[in-house]
Every structure is written in C-alpha cells, then in structure tokens.
Design a protein around this motif. Structure first.
Motif, PDB file in Angstrom:
ATOM      1  N   LEU A  22     -97.574 -53.520 -36.861  1.00  0.00           N
ATOM      2  CA  LEU A  22     -97.874 -53.310 -38.449  1.00  0.00           C
ATOM      3  C   LEU A  22     -96.759 -53.220 -39.298  1.00  0.00           C
ATOM      4  N   SER A  43    -107.707 -47.580 -42.796  1.00  0.00           N
ATOM      5  CA  SER A  43    -107.611 -48.204 -43.737  1.00  0.00           C
ATOM      6  C   SER A  43    -107.917 -47.506 -45.028  1.00  0.00           C
ATOM      7  N   CYS A  60    -100.450 -50.708 -43.795  1.00  0.00           N
ATOM      8  CA  CYS A  60    -101.257 -50.437 -42.404  1.00  0.00           C
ATOM      9  C   CYS A  60    -102.159 -51.511 -42.078  1.00  0.00           C
ATOM     10  N   THR A  61    -102.314 -52.445 -43.117  1.00  0.00           N
ATOM     11  CA  THR A  61    -103.330 -53.577 -42.801  1.00  0.00           C
ATOM     12  C   THR A  61    -102.663 -55.061 -42.808  1.00  0.00           C
ATOM     13  N   LEU A  63     -99.758 -57.335 -40.955  1.00  0.00           N
ATOM     14  CA  LEU A  63     -98.647 -57.354 -39.799  1.00  0.00           C
ATOM     15  C   LEU A  63     -97.199 -57.699 -39.989  1.00  0.00           C
TER      16      LEU A  63
END
Ligand code: FES
Ligand code: FES
Length: 168
Positions: A22, A43, A60-61, A63
């Motif tokens: 992430l 999230s 965190c959502t 990559l």
C-alpha cells in the motif's frame, strides 16, 4: 517485485516494491515519512490522506505501484523554508487539533476542497471533510480554520495567499 519511480514531496524515489504494498506503507516504512499516520484498517478515518497527482486520496486505499510515475504530496511537503503552509498555520492559530492524529489528513483533504472551491461555506467544509474522522475536537475549530484560510485571514487578520500556495 515491481520497479516504481515516484516523486514524493519534491524528491524522486526509485524503488522495487511488492505489487501488493500500500502507498501508506511505502511512505511510512520505506521512505520514513511517518507524518502520514494510519488510523484504521477500514478506509474510514482519512488520516492517511495525501495528494496523488493533485487530488487527495486515502493512501491506505492506493497501491504503491499505482503511484508509479506520479507525484505525491504529504503533510511533510507543505512547509516552505521552515514556514508552515496557510492551513497548518490556521489549524495552529484556531486550535483545530487536540491529539493531532487526524490533522495531517484533515489538512490534505482541506487543500483539495479549497483548490476545487476556494470560497466554501461551513456546510461545504463539513461535507468535504466527512471522510476524515476526529475523535477529539468536535470539528468546530477545524471548520473555523478552513474557513479562515478560505477567507484569507489568519487569527491576526493578516491576509494570506492560499490560492498561490495550492497551485504552486
Ligand atoms: Fe484510515 Fe486510511 S488509515 S482511511
Ligand atoms: Fe485527535 Fe482529531 S485532534 S483525532
């Protein structure tokens, strides 16, 4: 492993990363940019918010490989020559934080709002920040801080230059 080249807070990084890594973990663990906190694993909290190619994202959502070739700005990239940005200053002056954990995400989300809508009203500020949770402040002073910047005022009444700051 996948090769990525990403600019973070003005510095270009070349790295080999796991495709599943992430962005928030890349920033914190690989680059040591721990100014972007992790506040949940659902999230929901928004504290990990950064800018990716000029738009705010919950890191965190995303990559790390999705940031390949891109430009990331974190809370740590906002100050210039040791001077806080207008939003950082307004949060400080308006007491818009207590523990401060949510503050990086709040400021990064507020930047996004002010870029899209330089003169929001308080309802628009609240709507724009609804993806960012604060457990301490009750939000009142956060909204006041954002409105102060939108209105171009610091606590001292000094005029500020947010429009130039976010487009710089
Ligand atoms: Fe909570 Fe990313 S860590 S939304
Ligand atoms: Fe503590 Fe917002 S100031 S979570």
């Amino acid at each position: 492993m996948t090769h990525i080249s990403v600019t973070v807070d003005g510095t270009v990084y070349e790295d080999e990363v796991e495709p599943r890594l992430l962005l928030v973990h890349y920033l914190r663990e690989r680059l040591g940019l721990t100014g972007t906190p992790i506040g949940c694993d659902t999230s929901n909290c928004g504290t990990c918010t950064v800018e990716l190619d000029g738009a705010s994202v919950k890191s965190c959502t995303v990559l790390a490989v999705q940031a390949d070739g891109g430009e990331v700005t974190t809370i740590q990239g906002l100050a210039r020559d040791g001077e806080w940005s207008e939003l950082q200053r307004a949060f400080h002056e308006r007491h818009a934080l207590q523990c401060g954990y949510c503050t990086p995400g709040m400021i990064m989300a507020a930047r996004d709002l002010l870029r899209e809508n330089p003169h929001p009203d308080s309802d628009e500020v609240r709507k724009a920040l609804e993806g960012n949770l604060c457990r301490c402040t009750g939000y009142q002073n956060i909204v006041r801080a954002v409105l102060a910047v939108a209105e171009g005022e610091t606590a001292s009444g000094e005029r500020t230059g947010f429009a130039q700051e976010v487009t710089a």
